[in-house]
Design a protein around this motif. Structure first.
Motif, PDB file in Angstrom:
ATOM      1  N   UNK A 175       0.850  -1.197   0.000  1.00 42.11           N
ATOM      2  CA  UNK A 175       0.000   0.000   0.000  1.00 42.11           C
ATOM      3  C   UNK A 175       0.887   1.249   0.000  1.00 42.11           C
ATOM      4  N   UNK A 176       1.598   1.470  -1.104  1.00 41.70           N
ATOM      5  CA  UNK A 176       2.554   2.582  -1.167  1.00 41.70           C
ATOM      6  C   UNK A 176       1.886   3.932  -0.941  1.00 41.70           C
ATOM      7  N   UNK A 177       2.616   4.843  -0.309  1.00 43.63           N
ATOM      8  CA  UNK A 177       2.082   6.181  -0.054  1.00 43.63           C
ATOM      9  C   UNK A 177       2.918   7.212  -0.808  1.00 43.63           C
ATOM     10  N   UNK A 178       2.233   8.126  -1.469  1.00 41.37           N
ATOM     11  CA  UNK A 178       2.925   9.160  -2.233  1.00 41.37           C
ATOM     12  C   UNK A 178       3.493  10.222  -1.293  1.00 41.37           C
ATOM     13  N   UNK A 179       4.725  10.633  -1.555  1.00 43.24           N
ATOM     14  CA  UNK A 179       5.388  11.626  -0.695  1.00 43.24           C
ATOM     15  C   UNK A 179       4.617  12.937  -0.642  1.00 43.24           C
ATOM     16  N   UNK A 180       3.881  13.247  -1.692  1.00 42.36           N
ATOM     17  CA  UNK A 180       3.063  14.470  -1.697  1.00 42.36           C
ATOM     18  C   UNK A 180       1.987  14.399  -0.616  1.00 42.36           C
ATOM     19  N   UNK A 206      -4.022   4.988  -0.889  1.00 40.60           N
ATOM     20  CA  UNK A 206      -5.484   4.924  -0.906  1.00 40.60           C
ATOM     21  C   UNK A 206      -6.018   3.511  -0.669  1.00 40.60           C
ATOM     22  N   UNK A 207      -5.483   2.544  -1.415  1.00 43.85           N
ATOM     23  CA  UNK A 207      -5.972   1.172  -1.347  1.00 43.85           C
ATOM     24  C   UNK A 207      -4.811   0.193  -1.458  1.00 43.85           C
ATOM     25  N   UNK A 208      -4.957  -1.011  -0.899  1.00 44.94           N
ATOM     26  CA  UNK A 208      -3.941  -2.048  -1.109  1.00 44.94           C
ATOM     27  C   UNK A 208      -3.909  -2.455  -2.577  1.00 44.94           C
ATOM     28  N   UNK A 209      -2.746  -2.905  -3.041  1.00 45.64           N
ATOM     29  CA  UNK A 209      -2.602  -3.348  -4.420  1.00 45.64           C
ATOM     30  C   UNK A 209      -1.616  -4.513  -4.454  1.00 45.64           C
ATOM     31  N   UNK A 210      -1.885  -5.499  -5.306  1.00 44.45           N
ATOM     32  CA  UNK A 210      -0.973  -6.628  -5.432  1.00 44.45           C
ATOM     33  C   UNK A 210       0.319  -6.171  -6.101  1.00 44.45           C
ATOM     34  N   UNK A 281      -4.755   7.891  -5.344  1.00 45.69           N
ATOM     35  CA  UNK A 281      -4.684   6.499  -5.784  1.00 45.69           C
ATOM     36  C   UNK A 281      -3.276   6.188  -6.279  1.00 45.69           C
ATOM     37  N   UNK A 282      -2.892   4.918  -6.183  1.00 44.50           N
ATOM     38  CA  UNK A 282      -1.578   4.527  -6.686  1.00 44.50           C
ATOM     39  C   UNK A 282      -1.494   4.733  -8.192  1.00 44.50           C
ATOM     40  N   UNK A 283      -2.592   4.469  -8.885  1.00 46.48           N
ATOM     41  CA  UNK A 283      -2.611   4.642 -10.344  1.00 46.48           C
ATOM     42  C   UNK A 283      -2.225   6.072 -10.729  1.00 46.48           C
ATOM     43  N   UNK A 284      -2.762   7.037 -10.023  1.00 44.35           N
ATOM     44  CA  UNK A 284      -2.437   8.437 -10.301  1.00 44.35           C
ATOM     45  C   UNK A 284      -0.989   8.748  -9.951  1.00 44.35           C
ATOM     46  N   UNK A 285      -0.559   8.275  -8.790  1.00 47.66           N
ATOM     47  CA  UNK A 285       0.788   8.583  -8.329  1.00 47.66           C
ATOM     48  C   UNK A 285       1.869   7.971  -9.195  1.00 47.66           C
ATOM     49  N   UNK A 286       1.663   6.732  -9.658  1.00 45.83           N
ATOM     50  CA  UNK A 286       2.716   6.071 -10.437  1.00 45.83           C
ATOM     51  C   UNK A 286       2.834   6.674 -11.826  1.00 45.83           C
ATOM     52  N   UNK A 287       1.750   7.209 -12.360  1.00 43.96           N
ATOM     53  CA  UNK A 287       1.821   7.890 -13.657  1.00 43.96           C
ATOM     54  C   UNK A 287       2.759   9.088 -13.553  1.00 43.96           C
ATOM     55  N   UNK A 288       2.639   9.837 -12.463  1.00 47.86           N
ATOM     56  CA  UNK A 288       3.504  11.001 -12.263  1.00 47.86           C
ATOM     57  C   UNK A 288       4.971  10.584 -12.251  1.00 47.86           C
ATOM     58  N   UNK A 289       5.262   9.497 -11.526  1.00 47.45           N
ATOM     59  CA  UNK A 289       6.656   9.074 -11.389  1.00 47.45           C
ATOM     60  C   UNK A 289       7.208   8.481 -12.683  1.00 47.45           C
ATOM     61  N   UNK A 290       6.403   7.693 -13.379  1.00 44.95           N
ATOM     62  CA  UNK A 290       6.868   7.118 -14.647  1.00 44.95           C
ATOM     63  C   UNK A 290       7.125   8.217 -15.670  1.00 44.95           C
ATOM     64  N   UNK A 291       6.256   9.212 -15.718  1.00 48.95           N
ATOM     65  CA  UNK A 291       6.453  10.310 -16.661  1.00 48.95           C
ATOM     66  C   UNK A 291       7.733  11.082 -16.339  1.00 48.95           C
ATOM     67  N   UNK A 292       8.033  11.243 -15.061  1.00 53.33           N
ATOM     68  CA  UNK A 292       9.282  11.902 -14.663  1.00 53.33           C
ATOM     69  C   UNK A 292      10.481  11.069 -15.108  1.00 53.33           C
ATOM     70  N   UNK A 293      10.361   9.754 -14.961  1.00 55.08           N
ATOM     71  CA  UNK A 293      11.434   8.842 -15.382  1.00 55.08           C
ATOM     72  C   UNK A 293      11.664   8.945 -16.891  1.00 55.08           C
ATOM     73  N   UNK A 294      10.580   8.926 -17.653  1.00 58.00           N
ATOM     74  CA  UNK A 294      10.697   8.988 -19.117  1.00 58.00           C
ATOM     75  C   UNK A 294      11.277  10.328 -19.572  1.00 58.00           C
ATOM     76  N   UNK A 295      10.885  11.383 -18.900  1.00 57.30           N
ATOM     77  CA  UNK A 295      11.406  12.707 -19.231  1.00 57.30           C
ATOM     78  C   UNK A 295      12.904  12.780 -18.985  1.00 57.30           C
ATOM     79  N   UNK A 296      13.329  12.228 -17.854  1.00 63.21           N
ATOM     80  CA  UNK A 296      14.761  12.209 -17.541  1.00 63.21           C
ATOM     81  C   UNK A 296      15.525  11.339 -18.525  1.00 63.21           C
TER      82      UNK A 296
END
Length: 303
Positions: A175-180, A206-210, A281-296
């Motif tokens: 259940x990862x938590x976004x630093x924001x 927000x919710x547990x995820x496998x 939600x994790x779905x929202x948070x991981x999109x932000x991080x992946x986009x940052x990764x791709x930009x870098x």
């Protein structure tokens, strides 16, 4: 006077952004290391006093605690007992400690040290003569941008590997938590003493995820075709033991592998009830991080 440790770190930076956004008016003393990037502090527009030093130095802790009313300790749970003891000696009114849900792990290496620390903190809290109130915040696995040491590694793995092994089909829950969200929670707790003083809160996503669904989401956002192969926990542990032997104990991933099959989901209902904690939600948070990764990554290619 508010004393903050770890304000230039991962979740600390988002706490600073909340202080700026909400135009915090009081004086803030921040402990920083000589190597810390203090650009945001220097340009925050807040009443900030930077104090350079090392929290391993008890004399330094004694000095920075002078004249302080509230402490929010974000940097390193292992300093918490000394922080609290000094706060009590200096008659600080309130201490907010950022700890970890790692305390709940069934594995000794992962949780023993954390449990001992919180037992020590409980001794302070249970002392009827203690003039200092203590609030404990326990984030789960923290992610949010490439400064984290969790999802950023997963993103790199999924990006590089076409065939990826997962322990026990990746069915364990996290259940990862976004630093924001942590930055907002730290600020809200700071500003809500009447509701949060003396309490302990688990701060999760927000919710547990496998775990397998985490990898699949990352693969999707990277636009990759990844094949996942399930590795039995027993085989994973065996490989980790062999690696430990071959490296003469220098590399020990045994409990890390074991924890890949451990459920690490915890309720944040108390935080929601007491101070309206509502993580993204994790779905929202991981999109932000992946986009940052791709930009870098794209920026590195263009150089």
């Amino acid at each position: 006077m508010l004393l903050v440790t770890g304000i230039t770190g991962h979740s600390g930076r988002y706490f600073l952004q909340e202080l700026i956004k909400n135009k915090y008016e009081g004086p803030i003393r921040c402990t920083v290391r000589e190597t810390s990037n203090t650009f945001l502090l220097d340009n925050s527009g807040l009443k900030i006093e930077k104090v350079f030093g090392d929290l391993n130095d008890q004399d330094f802790i004694d000095r920075v605690m002078d004249g302080v009313e509230v402490v929010i300790h974000i940097y390193n749970i292992h300093h918490s007992p000394n922080i609290v003891q000094t706060a009590i000696e200096k008659k600080v009114k309130r201490v907010i400690l950022v700890h970890t849900t790692g305390i709940y792990s069934q594995f000794k290496y992962a949780s023993k040290g954390y449990k001992l620390i919180e037992e020590r903190i409980s001794q302070f809290k249970n002392d009827t003569k203690c003039p200092t109130s203590i609030t404990i915040l326990r984030p789960s696995m923290i992610y949010g941008d490439l400064c984290d040491s969790n999802m950023s590694k997963f993103i790199k793995m999924v990006d590089k590997l076409r065939i990826m092994p997962v322990i026990s089909r990746g069915n364990s829950l996290i259940q990862p938590v976004n630093a924001r969200d942590l930055g907002k929670a730290f600020f809200t707790v700071l500003m809500s003493p009447e509701k949060t003083v003396g309490n302990a809160y688990d701060l999760t996503g927000e919710m547990p995820i496998k775990l397998i669904d985490v990898f699949k989401l990352i693969s999707k956002e990277l636009n990759k075709k990844t094949f996942f192969i399930s590795v039995p926990l027993s085989l994973g542990v065996l490989m980790a033991r062999v690696l430990k032997i071959l490296t003469l104990g220098k590399i020990n991933y045994i409990e890390k592998v074991q924890r890949m099959a451990e459920n690490r989901n915890y309720s944040h209902d108390n935080a929601t009830y007491d101070f309206n904690y509502e993580p993204m939600s994790f779905e929202k948070g991981i999109i932000i991080e992946v986009q940052e990764y791709l930009k870098k990554k794209e920026g590195s290619k263009s150089k």
